[in-house]
Write an enzyme that holds these catalytic residues in place. Structure first.
Site, mmCIF file in Angstrom:
data_model
loop_
_atom_site.group_PDB
_atom_site.id
_atom_site.type_symbol
_atom_site.label_atom_id
_atom_site.label_comp_id
_atom_site.label_asym_id
_atom_site.label_seq_id
_atom_site.Cartn_x
_atom_site.Cartn_y
_atom_site.Cartn_z
ATOM 1 N N SER A 151 -9.368 -4.411 -5.242
ATOM 2 C CA SER A 151 -9.907 -3.483 -6.251
ATOM 3 C C SER A 151 -10.127 -4.241 -7.552
ATOM 4 O O SER A 151 -9.202 -4.890 -8.052
ATOM 5 C CB SER A 151 -8.910 -2.362 -6.527
ATOM 6 O OG SER A 151 -8.705 -1.588 -5.384
ATOM 7 N N ARG A 167 0.222 0.347 -11.053
ATOM 8 C CA ARG A 167 -0.313 -1.014 -11.056
ATOM 9 C C ARG A 167 0.147 -1.838 -12.262
ATOM 10 O O ARG A 167 -0.600 -2.658 -12.799
ATOM 11 C CB ARG A 167 -1.852 -1.001 -11.021
ATOM 12 C CG ARG A 167 -2.426 -0.517 -9.727
ATOM 13 C CD ARG A 167 -1.928 -1.392 -8.611
ATOM 14 N NE ARG A 167 -2.023 -0.731 -7.323
ATOM 15 C CZ ARG A 167 -3.055 -0.837 -6.506
ATOM 16 N NH1 ARG A 167 -4.065 -1.567 -6.850
ATOM 17 N NH2 ARG A 167 -3.053 -0.220 -5.362
ATOM 18 N N GLU A 198 -8.490 -4.849 -12.953
ATOM 19 C CA GLU A 198 -7.213 -4.914 -12.241
ATOM 20 C C GLU A 198 -6.698 -6.346 -12.042
ATOM 21 O O GLU A 198 -5.565 -6.641 -12.439
ATOM 22 C CB GLU A 198 -7.360 -4.174 -10.904
ATOM 23 C CG GLU A 198 -6.124 -3.405 -10.507
ATOM 24 C CD GLU A 198 -5.282 -4.199 -9.565
ATOM 25 O OE1 GLU A 198 -4.077 -4.293 -9.815
ATOM 26 O OE2 GLU A 198 -5.822 -4.764 -8.601
HETATM 27 N N1 EPU Z 1 -14.390 6.522 -3.023
HETATM 28 C C1 EPU Z 1 -15.742 6.657 -3.111
HETATM 29 N N2 EPU Z 1 -16.519 5.537 -3.072
HETATM 30 C C2 EPU Z 1 -15.986 4.312 -2.944
HETATM 31 C C3 EPU Z 1 -14.603 4.159 -2.875
HETATM 32 C C4 EPU Z 1 -13.818 5.268 -2.920
HETATM 33 O O1 EPU Z 1 -16.274 7.745 -3.219
HETATM 34 O O2 EPU Z 1 -16.774 3.360 -2.902
HETATM 35 C C5 EPU Z 1 -13.550 7.735 -3.044
HETATM 36 C C6 EPU Z 1 -13.500 8.357 -1.661
HETATM 37 O O3 EPU Z 1 -13.537 9.741 -1.786
HETATM 38 C C7 EPU Z 1 -12.144 7.972 -1.133
HETATM 39 C C8 EPU Z 1 -11.312 7.927 -2.409
HETATM 40 O O4 EPU Z 1 -12.240 7.477 -3.421
HETATM 41 O O5 EPU Z 1 -11.683 8.901 -0.205
HETATM 42 C C9 EPU Z 1 -10.162 6.980 -2.350
HETATM 43 O O6 EPU Z 1 -10.617 5.736 -1.831
HETATM 44 P P1 EPU Z 1 -9.602 4.684 -1.197
HETATM 45 O O7 EPU Z 1 -8.599 5.372 -0.341
HETATM 46 O O8 EPU Z 1 -10.405 3.581 -0.595
HETATM 47 O O9 EPU Z 1 -8.796 4.180 -2.443
HETATM 48 P P2 EPU Z 1 -9.167 3.667 -3.913
HETATM 49 O O10 EPU Z 1 -8.641 4.667 -4.860
HETATM 50 O O11 EPU Z 1 -10.589 3.275 -4.022
HETATM 51 C C10 EPU Z 1 -6.825 2.492 -4.090
HETATM 52 C C11 EPU Z 1 -6.276 1.160 -4.432
HETATM 53 C C12 EPU Z 1 -6.496 0.182 -3.276
HETATM 54 C C13 EPU Z 1 -5.790 0.752 -2.061
HETATM 55 C C14 EPU Z 1 -6.391 2.116 -1.762
HETATM 56 C C15 EPU Z 1 -5.742 2.835 -0.588
HETATM 57 C C16 EPU Z 1 -6.414 0.989 -6.861
HETATM 58 C C17 EPU Z 1 -7.069 0.326 -8.019
HETATM 59 N N3 EPU Z 1 -6.886 0.663 -5.652
HETATM 60 O O12 EPU Z 1 -8.234 2.352 -3.967
HETATM 61 O O13 EPU Z 1 -5.889 -1.046 -3.606
HETATM 62 O O14 EPU Z 1 -5.910 -0.085 -0.927
HETATM 63 O O15 EPU Z 1 -6.218 2.972 -2.915
HETATM 64 O O16 EPU Z 1 -4.533 3.370 -0.989
HETATM 65 O O17 EPU Z 1 -5.493 1.773 -7.057
HETATM 66 C C18 EPU Z 1 -6.250 -3.258 -4.450
HETATM 67 O O18 EPU Z 1 -5.596 -2.952 -5.432
HETATM 68 O O19 EPU Z 1 -6.702 -4.421 -4.320
HETATM 69 C C19 EPU Z 1 -6.561 -2.241 -3.433
HETATM 70 C C20 EPU Z 1 -7.421 -2.480 -2.446
#
Ligand code: EPU
Length: 351
Positions: free
Chosen positions: A248, A172, A346
């Site tokens: 995010s 990022r 972010e």
């Molecule tokens: N999780 C939770 N609670 C939550 C959210 C996530 O427990 O409220 C845990 C879950 O276990 C889930 C894991 O975290 O399986 C990963 O969650 P998710 O796949 O939704 O991804 P994230 O790590 O929360 C990142 C990016 C997103 C991107 C998703 C999917 C960052 C800061 N964010 O989120 O990017 O869409 O992965 O790849 O790296 C953005 O930057 O605006 C954005 C949406």
């Protein structure tokens, strides 16, 4: 001091920045102008320099939080168009204008049978914004298939081509967001795509989606991945056209395995991904969820946290960026107190 005779074509004055951020907050821009090509950019930057005004370039404002005091200089809205495919056999290059809508470009490449960008489907914003924060989702990031960036260099006052190796990409982040923030005005981006089908391993939530819908590995094309990403994102993330948000709100923090082991003793269910031998990336969404913040509505600031993804801050009724910041600081303080982790914001706070 501004004098009327130096006013440029298309320059608008005192424009509310609320309409130039999907969080829908912020003050007024002293000047705002839309640009179609590099000549427009050069002309405006030279004019702004002659008036000693700061300049910032934006796309669709999906990763920007404007301060309440607004922007004291010129906001350049990138509308540079363009889409050109160069067929090199198995590998194909696509050169895209920085002002194009990112998801329309992804849709076009996928419809042409090309893979490379499909995991980054439905991400809001323009093409030119994607290298700045090295947009990433579902196990892929823009840097993976980016070849080079074309930009107007404010320091050298000329167009430059910056190869990927000089973009300073990391999670990022890039030189455009970091050390060289404000120096380059991106006009187009070149990606290398392939006619080959996407190959496993896929990101866990994609794999789970394929399992649930009985999609076998041999059926997986770029279009199948795009459709899955759209379905997952639509289910979990708010549409910024409907609900004010900036995706995010925090990075997933990277901590030492030593600190992780300490946290694990108390919270064995912590969600993390190993990064090399000594570090781990923690799910910031999980941390916020443990604090009971998922779906939380904060009455004083008018801010809320999305009920299906705790990493997304939503502006429900906030009227000022100060309210968002008060809410953010309270959340960061709670995370620090409970887990000892400093979250990093972010979206960019401007100016
Ligand atoms: N999780 C939770 N609670 C939550 C959210 C996530 O427990 O409220 C845990 C879950 O276990 C889930 C894991 O975290 O399986 C990963 O969650 P998710 O796949 O939704 O991804 P994230 O790590 O929360 C990142 C990016 C997103 C991107 C998703 C999917 C960052 C800061 N964010 O989120 O990017 O869409 O992965 O790849 O790296 C953005 O930057 O605006 C954005 C949406």
């Amino acid at each position: 001091m501004y004098t009327g005779s130096y006013m440029l074509d298309g320059l608008q004055e005192n424009i509310s920045l609320k309409n130039y951020s999907t969080m829908r907050l912020g003050g007024v821009a002293r000047y705002l102008v839309e640009v179609q090509d590099y000549h427009d950019i050069q002309r405006i930057v030279e004019w702004a320099d002659s008036q000693s005004l700061p300049v910032v370039m934006i796309g669709q404002g999906s990763n920007i939080i404007w301060k309440d005091e607004g922007y004291p200089g010129v906001v350049i809205v990138n509308r540079v168009p363009g889409y050109e495919l160069q067929d090199q056999g198995e590998q194909q290059f696509v050169i895209v204008g920085a002002g194009e809508s990112w998801d329309e470009v992804v849709e076009r490449t996928v419809a042409s049978g090309l893979s490379g960008l499909e995991c980054l489907s439905l991400i809001p914003g323009t093409v030119g914004a994607t290298p700045v924060q090295n947009v990433g989702a579902y196990g892929k990031e823009v840097a993976d298939c980016l070849v080079c960036v074309q930009a107007y260099d404010r320091v050298e006052k000329r167009m430059v081509v910056i190869p990927k190796s000089d973009c300073g990409f990391s999670y990022r982040n890039s030189r455009f967001k970091g050390d060289d923030h404000g120096r380059f005005f991106i006009t187009s981006v070149t990606f290398s795509l392939t006619i080959r089908k996407p190959m496993p391993p896929f990101y866990a939530s994609l794999q789970a989606y394929f399992g649930k819908h009985s999609i076998s590995s041999s059926d997986i094309t770029a279009q199948v991945v795009r459709d899955a990403v759209i379905a997952i994102r639509t289910e979990k993330l708010p549409d910024p056209k409907v609900v004010a948000n900036a995706g995010s709100f925090f990075h997933n923090p990277i901590i030492s395995t030593y600190q992780l082991d300490e946290i694990k003793e108390k919270y064995p269910g912590i969600v993390y991904w190993s990064v090399g031998d000594d570090e781990a990336k923690i799910s910031a969404g999980w941390l916020l969820e443990q604090l009971g913040l998922k779906g939380y509505h904060e009455p004083n600031t008018g801010m809320a946290i999305w009920d299906k993804q705790a990493l997304v801050f939503v502006n429900e009724k906030a009227t000022s960026t100060a309210q968002l910041i008060a809410f953010r600081d309270a959340v960061m303080k709670e995370v620090k107190a409970r887990f000892g982790i400093d979250l990093v914001q972010e979206p960019q706070l401007l100016p």
